[in-house]
Write a protein that holds these residues in place. Structure first.
Motif, PDB file in Angstrom:
ATOM      1  N   ARG A 160       0.828  -1.208   0.000  1.00  0.00           N
ATOM      2  CA  ARG A 160       0.000   0.000   0.000  1.00  0.00           C
ATOM      3  C   ARG A 160       0.867   1.264   0.000  1.00  0.00           C
ATOM      4  NH1 ARG A 160      -4.317   0.790   4.671  1.00  0.00           N
ATOM      5  NH2 ARG A 160      -2.444   1.466   5.762  1.00  0.00           N
ATOM      6  N   ARG A 161       1.947   1.271   0.765  1.00  0.00           N
ATOM      7  CA  ARG A 161       2.857   2.430   0.753  1.00  0.00           C
ATOM      8  C   ARG A 161       3.409   2.663  -0.650  1.00  0.00           C
ATOM      9  NH1 ARG A 161       4.378   0.346   5.759  1.00  0.00           N
ATOM     10  NH2 ARG A 161       6.189  -0.715   4.872  1.00  0.00           N
TER      11      ARG A 161
ATOM     12  N   ALA B  15       0.616   4.055  -2.869  1.00  0.00           N
ATOM     13  CA  ALA B  15       0.328   5.453  -2.532  1.00  0.00           C
ATOM     14  C   ALA B  15       1.371   6.388  -3.153  1.00  0.00           C
ATOM     15  CB  ALA B  15       0.280   5.644  -1.017  1.00  0.00           C
TER      16      ALA B  15
ATOM     17  N   TYR C  58      -6.665   0.852  -3.401  1.00  0.00           N
ATOM     18  CA  TYR C  58      -5.986   0.800  -4.694  1.00  0.00           C
ATOM     19  C   TYR C  58      -6.260  -0.558  -5.343  1.00  0.00           C
ATOM     20  CZ  TYR C  58      -3.285   4.657  -2.712  1.00  0.00           C
ATOM     21  OH  TYR C  58      -2.914   5.854  -2.137  1.00  0.00           O
TER      22      TYR C  58
ATOM     23  N   SER D 187      -0.850   5.615   4.585  1.00  0.00           N
ATOM     24  CA  SER D 187      -0.953   5.382   3.145  1.00  0.00           C
ATOM     25  C   SER D 187      -2.349   4.926   2.701  1.00  0.00           C
ATOM     26  CB  SER D 187       0.092   4.351   2.716  1.00  0.00           C
ATOM     27  OG  SER D 187      -0.135   3.112   3.373  1.00  0.00           O
ATOM     28  N   GLU D 188      -3.358   4.987   3.595  1.00  0.00           N
ATOM     29  CA  GLU D 188      -4.723   4.632   3.177  1.00  0.00           C
ATOM     30  C   GLU D 188      -5.162   5.543   2.035  1.00  0.00           C
ATOM     31  OE1 GLU D 188      -6.449   3.146   7.515  1.00  0.00           O
ATOM     32  OE2 GLU D 188      -6.988   5.134   6.782  1.00  0.00           O
ATOM     33  N   LEU D 189      -5.927   4.996   1.104  1.00  0.00           N
ATOM     34  CA  LEU D 189      -6.448   5.816   0.014  1.00  0.00           C
ATOM     35  C   LEU D 189      -7.370   6.865   0.623  1.00  0.00           C
ATOM     36  CD1 LEU D 189      -6.450   6.264  -3.026  1.00  0.00           C
ATOM     37  CD2 LEU D 189      -8.379   4.692  -3.187  1.00  0.00           C
ATOM     38  N   ASP D 190      -7.075   8.117   0.357  1.00  0.00           N
ATOM     39  CA  ASP D 190      -7.800   9.229   0.969  1.00  0.00           C
ATOM     40  C   ASP D 190      -9.159   9.421   0.284  1.00  0.00           C
ATOM     41  OD1 ASP D 190      -8.698  11.583   2.119  1.00  0.00           O
ATOM     42  OD2 ASP D 190      -6.782  12.615   1.886  1.00  0.00           O
TER      43      ASP D 190
ATOM     44  N   ALA E 242      -8.366   9.329   6.248  1.00  0.00           N
ATOM     45  CA  ALA E 242      -7.224   8.488   5.889  1.00  0.00           C
ATOM     46  C   ALA E 242      -6.057   8.696   6.850  1.00  0.00           C
ATOM     47  CB  ALA E 242      -6.785   8.781   4.466  1.00  0.00           C
TER      48      ALA E 242
ATOM     49  N   PRO F 250      -0.409   8.832  -7.004  1.00  0.00           N
ATOM     50  CA  PRO F 250      -0.994   9.895  -6.175  1.00  0.00           C
ATOM     51  C   PRO F 250      -2.375  10.363  -6.638  1.00  0.00           C
ATOM     52  CG  PRO F 250       0.784  10.761  -7.524  1.00  0.00           C
ATOM     53  CD  PRO F 250       0.795   9.267  -7.695  1.00  0.00           C
TER      54      PRO F 250
END
Length: 185
Positions: A17-18, A21, A153, A52-55, A49, A25
């Motif tokens: 996930r990092r 992210a 993602y 690195s959670e999807l905002d 968020a 972007p």
């Protein structure tokens, strides 16, 4: 009791996930373009968020434009289901019992029709790997009629996640490539 392999899965999923992210972007903005294919419901629970959670911020804007109301989850006790308080962007937030940003106690408690949930990984069958605190699973258990939608993602998709008796499956997942309903197990 958590399966021994889940902590290794979490570590690998966090790293993935990092990477996603940093590499994509604009993914949250692309996901927001699919707001019209989300299941219906006037009140949607978003989240703030962390890391690195999807905002969901772009999606929140699209939900408001489409006429939906919003709320955020609130952890009052670490081993209890979450409650939801009405929220609009710009409303003040303070850390809840889990340390997550949450609406103040003066905000009305509401029952969402759809809950957007962050995740570390997901599969095609509604399996979701979360952070391991159980907050969403406990909440889903007491709200069986609510639509449970993962937000992440597309690269967080894995072939199959191990599910335990307390794990509650998602109805679908929204990513930067669209919305996918969960397949039957």
């Amino acid at each position: 009791m958590t399966q021994p392999g889940k902590s290794a899965l979490r570590a690998e999923a966090r790293a993935t996930r990092r990477h996603l992210a940093a590499s994509f972007p604009g993914a949250a903005g692309k996901a927001a373009l699919f707001v019209d294919v989300l299941p219906p419901g006037p009140i949607v629970a978003a989240y703030c968020a962390i890391g690195s959670e999807l905002d969901p911020e772009p999606l929140v804007g699209a939900l408001l434009v489409s006429g939906r109301s919003l709320c955020l989850p609130v952890v009052l006790e670490r081993d209890a289901p979450m409650i939801f308080r009405r929220w609009s962007p710009g409303d003040p937030l303070k850390p809840d019992a889990a340390g997550c940003p949450a609406p103040l106690p003066l905000a009305a408690v509401v029952d969402p029709d759809l809950i957007l949930t962050p995740l570390l990984a997901f599969d095609d069958f509604g399996g979701r790997l979360g952070q391991g605190g159980g907050f969403y699973d406990r909440t889903f258990a007491v709200r069986p009629g609510v639509m449970r939608i993962g937000f992440g993602y597309s690269g967080q998709r894995v072939p199959r996640l191990p599910m335990e008796s307390h794990d509650i499956r998602l109805h679908g997942v929204l990513t930067e490539v669209g919305y996918t309903a969960a397949r039957k197990v």
